[in-house]
Design an enzyme around this catalytic site. Structure first.
Site, PDB file in Angstrom:
ATOM      1  N   ASP A  33       0.751  -1.125  -0.113  1.00  0.00           N
ATOM      2  CA  ASP A  33       0.005  -0.052   0.061  1.00  0.00           C
ATOM      3  C   ASP A  33       0.837   0.979  -0.025  1.00  0.00           C
ATOM      4  O   ASP A  33       2.004   1.064   0.594  1.00  0.00           O
ATOM      5  CB  ASP A  33      -0.968   0.114   1.340  1.00  0.00           C
ATOM      6  CG  ASP A  33      -2.092   0.683   0.894  1.00  0.00           C
ATOM      7  OD1 ASP A  33      -2.145   2.055   0.772  1.00  0.00           O
ATOM      8  OD2 ASP A  33      -3.384   0.200   1.157  1.00  0.00           O
ATOM      9  N   ASP A  58       3.951   2.346  -4.166  1.00  0.00           N
ATOM     10  CA  ASP A  58       2.749   2.701  -4.846  1.00  0.00           C
ATOM     11  C   ASP A  58       2.995   1.806  -6.172  1.00  0.00           C
ATOM     12  O   ASP A  58       3.803   1.709  -6.950  1.00  0.00           O
ATOM     13  CB  ASP A  58       3.225   4.331  -5.415  1.00  0.00           C
ATOM     14  CG  ASP A  58       2.030   4.713  -6.381  1.00  0.00           C
ATOM     15  OD1 ASP A  58       1.307   3.852  -6.694  1.00  0.00           O
ATOM     16  OD2 ASP A  58       2.373   5.828  -6.619  1.00  0.00           O
ATOM     17  N   SER A  77      -7.009   1.153  -5.140  1.00  0.00           N
ATOM     18  CA  SER A  77      -7.750   2.263  -5.612  1.00  0.00           C
ATOM     19  C   SER A  77      -8.487   3.187  -4.708  1.00  0.00           C
ATOM     20  O   SER A  77      -8.904   2.640  -3.763  1.00  0.00           O
ATOM     21  CB  SER A  77      -8.494   1.517  -6.809  1.00  0.00           C
ATOM     22  OG  SER A  77      -9.434   2.508  -7.211  1.00  0.00           O
ATOM     23  N   GLY A 104       1.708  -7.296 -15.376  1.00  0.00           N
ATOM     24  CA  GLY A 104       3.055  -7.947 -15.512  1.00  0.00           C
ATOM     25  C   GLY A 104       3.657  -8.806 -14.616  1.00  0.00           C
ATOM     26  O   GLY A 104       4.452  -9.788 -15.053  1.00  0.00           O
ATOM     27  N   LYS A 107       2.531 -12.112 -14.735  1.00  0.00           N
ATOM     28  CA  LYS A 107       2.965 -13.024 -16.029  1.00  0.00           C
ATOM     29  C   LYS A 107       4.203 -13.383 -15.715  1.00  0.00           C
ATOM     30  O   LYS A 107       4.529 -14.657 -15.946  1.00  0.00           O
ATOM     31  CB  LYS A 107       2.849 -12.071 -17.219  1.00  0.00           C
ATOM     32  CG  LYS A 107       3.577 -12.647 -18.507  1.00  0.00           C
ATOM     33  CD  LYS A 107       3.428 -11.614 -19.505  1.00  0.00           C
ATOM     34  CE  LYS A 107       3.781 -11.987 -20.664  1.00  0.00           C
ATOM     35  NZ  LYS A 107       5.612 -11.850 -20.828  1.00  0.00           N
ATOM     36  N   TYR A 147     -13.203   7.494 -11.956  1.00  0.00           N
ATOM     37  CA  TYR A 147     -13.325   6.026 -11.282  1.00  0.00           C
ATOM     38  C   TYR A 147     -13.973   5.032 -12.225  1.00  0.00           C
ATOM     39  O   TYR A 147     -13.532   3.865 -12.371  1.00  0.00           O
ATOM     40  CB  TYR A 147     -14.087   6.195 -10.099  1.00  0.00           C
ATOM     41  CG  TYR A 147     -14.136   5.060  -9.147  1.00  0.00           C
ATOM     42  CD1 TYR A 147     -13.137   4.371  -8.550  1.00  0.00           C
ATOM     43  CD2 TYR A 147     -15.521   4.304  -8.683  1.00  0.00           C
ATOM     44  CE1 TYR A 147     -13.226   3.199  -7.827  1.00  0.00           C
ATOM     45  CE2 TYR A 147     -15.414   3.326  -7.933  1.00  0.00           C
ATOM     46  CZ  TYR A 147     -14.080   2.804  -7.639  1.00  0.00           C
ATOM     47  OH  TYR A 147     -14.225   1.774  -6.661  1.00  0.00           O
ATOM     48  N   LYS A 151     -11.949   1.415 -13.805  1.00  0.00           N
ATOM     49  CA  LYS A 151     -12.177   0.230 -13.492  1.00  0.00           C
ATOM     50  C   LYS A 151     -12.641  -0.605 -14.881  1.00  0.00           C
ATOM     51  O   LYS A 151     -12.506  -1.763 -15.031  1.00  0.00           O
ATOM     52  CB  LYS A 151     -13.447   0.106 -12.517  1.00  0.00           C
ATOM     53  CG  LYS A 151     -13.294   0.683 -11.090  1.00  0.00           C
ATOM     54  CD  LYS A 151     -11.976  -0.192 -10.455  1.00  0.00           C
ATOM     55  CE  LYS A 151     -11.761  -0.050  -9.156  1.00  0.00           C
ATOM     56  NZ  LYS A 151     -10.623  -0.841  -8.362  1.00  0.00           N
ATOM     57  N   TYR A 161      -4.709  -9.576 -21.273  1.00  0.00           N
ATOM     58  CA  TYR A 161      -3.627 -10.489 -20.879  1.00  0.00           C
ATOM     59  C   TYR A 161      -3.850 -11.980 -20.562  1.00  0.00           C
ATOM     60  O   TYR A 161      -2.957 -12.645 -20.822  1.00  0.00           O
ATOM     61  CB  TYR A 161      -3.023 -10.027 -19.335  1.00  0.00           C
ATOM     62  CG  TYR A 161      -1.822  -8.915 -19.042  1.00  0.00           C
ATOM     63  CD1 TYR A 161      -0.596  -9.371 -18.877  1.00  0.00           C
ATOM     64  CD2 TYR A 161      -1.897  -7.568 -19.702  1.00  0.00           C
ATOM     65  CE1 TYR A 161       0.421  -8.604 -18.911  1.00  0.00           C
ATOM     66  CE2 TYR A 161      -1.004  -6.731 -19.762  1.00  0.00           C
ATOM     67  CZ  TYR A 161       0.346  -7.232 -19.393  1.00  0.00           C
ATOM     68  OH  TYR A 161       1.699  -6.469 -19.476  1.00  0.00           O
TER      69      TYR A 161
END
Length: 327
Positions: A33, A58, A77, A104, A107, A147, A151, A161
């Site tokens: 966080d 972050d 978020s 990423g 993956k 927002y 999303k 992905y």
């Protein structure tokens, strides 16, 4: 070996409850966080635990996690209007760049990832109740667009992905959720109503109070998320409580619960405030064998007891001030 899970947004309301659940299930948990809206108080009970680590980071920056990683839950978020309207650019960045970085990482590690979407992808819905097949009614340049579109992008890149890189993905669409560790002054109806009642203030309802919401207790939501993560279902799925109530009736329930004699006052409805919100949870019932079990009366009692137990100075605490410069 214990399975290892990364939970972003770990110091927030939902993230901290997810950390608790995965610790209870015997996982090794990494909480991450940047504390822009989260609070370490939500996690301090876990710091002594040998299977919990906290990374102050972050997620819009490159994420490095050494060693094996089995699961990622991306819950970083801002989630309340008072937050994402004050920090709109960070809200967009965590939905876009933050999700990209988490995907990423999934993956690279061969990890399964569950991303937190929201009923806000439906906007001010023209279909009621909202099923996963409904594409929504969203204004991308309206006050809630930062927002909503963050999303919607999160869902799109997650499916990309999954389709292109074969990443093992899950998408949860979260409806209104409440419980201990919410912030009293975050702009959402339930903590706002309870905070006003605790302070002896009149309860503020926007519009005529006929707009509806459906409130899900946090333990029910966490159970649904846990089942979705361990399922084989890769498309978005609603998790929420379909027990719908108008905000006027809800305010009256709060007054009855608190025993307060203040009045309900009505103020103009904010632009593009959704008029109806109720999840169709058919998929959750059939695919996950999940449905909420905590009644609103029970959940409100537990939540009110939590807020009432806080030091009185917390009742008057103002929302966090954010940096005026947004990169």
């Amino acid at each position: 070996m214990k399975k290892r899970v990364l939970i972003t947004g770990a110091a927030g309301f939902l993230g901290s409850h997810l950390c608790d659940r995965f610790i209870q299930e015997g996982y090794s948990v990494i909480g991450m966080d940047n504390l822009i809206t989260g609070d370490l108080k939500n996690l301090e009970h876990l710091f002594p635990h040998p299977d919990f680590e906290f990374y102050h980071h972050d997620v819009t920056k490159y994420i490095h996690i050494s060693g094996r990683l089995d699961y990622i839950l991306h819950f970083a978020s801002p989630a309340s209007p008072i937050d994402y309207m004050r920090i709109p650019i960070q809200t967009l960045k965590v939905g876009a760049m933050g999700t990209h970085n988490c995907l990423g990482l999934a993956k690279a590690k061969g990890a399964r990832i569950l991303v937190a979407s929201t009923s806000e992808v439906y906007g001010d819905p023209l279909v009621h109740p909202q099923s996963e097949e409904y594409w929504g009614n969203v204004n991308p340049v309206g006050p809630r667009g930062v927002y909503d579109e963050a999303k919607r992008y999160l869902e799109s890149i997650t499916m990309a992905y999954h389709s292109f890189h074969k990443v093992d993905t899950r998408i949860v669409r979260i409806f209104n959720t409440y419980g201990p560790r919410m912030r009293l002054n975050d702009g959402r109806a339930l903590p706002t109503f309870i905070g006003q009642a605790l302070r002896g203030e009149n309860i503020t309802v926007f519009g005529d109070g006929s707009q509806t919401r459906s409130f899900c207790y946090v333990s029910d939501l966490v159970e649904g998320i846990y089942r979705l993560l361990l399922s084989d279902y890769v498309y978005p799925i609603n998790i929420g409580n379909p027990d719908e109530i108008t905000l006027k009736d809800f305010a009256e329930e709060i007054l009855k619960l608190t025993g307060n004699t203040v009045k309900i006052v009505f103020k103009p409805l904010p632009p593009e405030d959704p008029k109806q919100r109720k999840p169709d949870i058919t998929k959750a019932r059939t695919i996950l064998n999940w449905e909420p079990t905590v009644s609103r009366a029970e959940g409100l009692r537990k939540t009110y007891e939590y807020f009432k137990s806080l030091p009185p100075e917390e009742w008057y605490k103002q929302p966090k001030e954010f940096q005026s410069r947004q990169e």
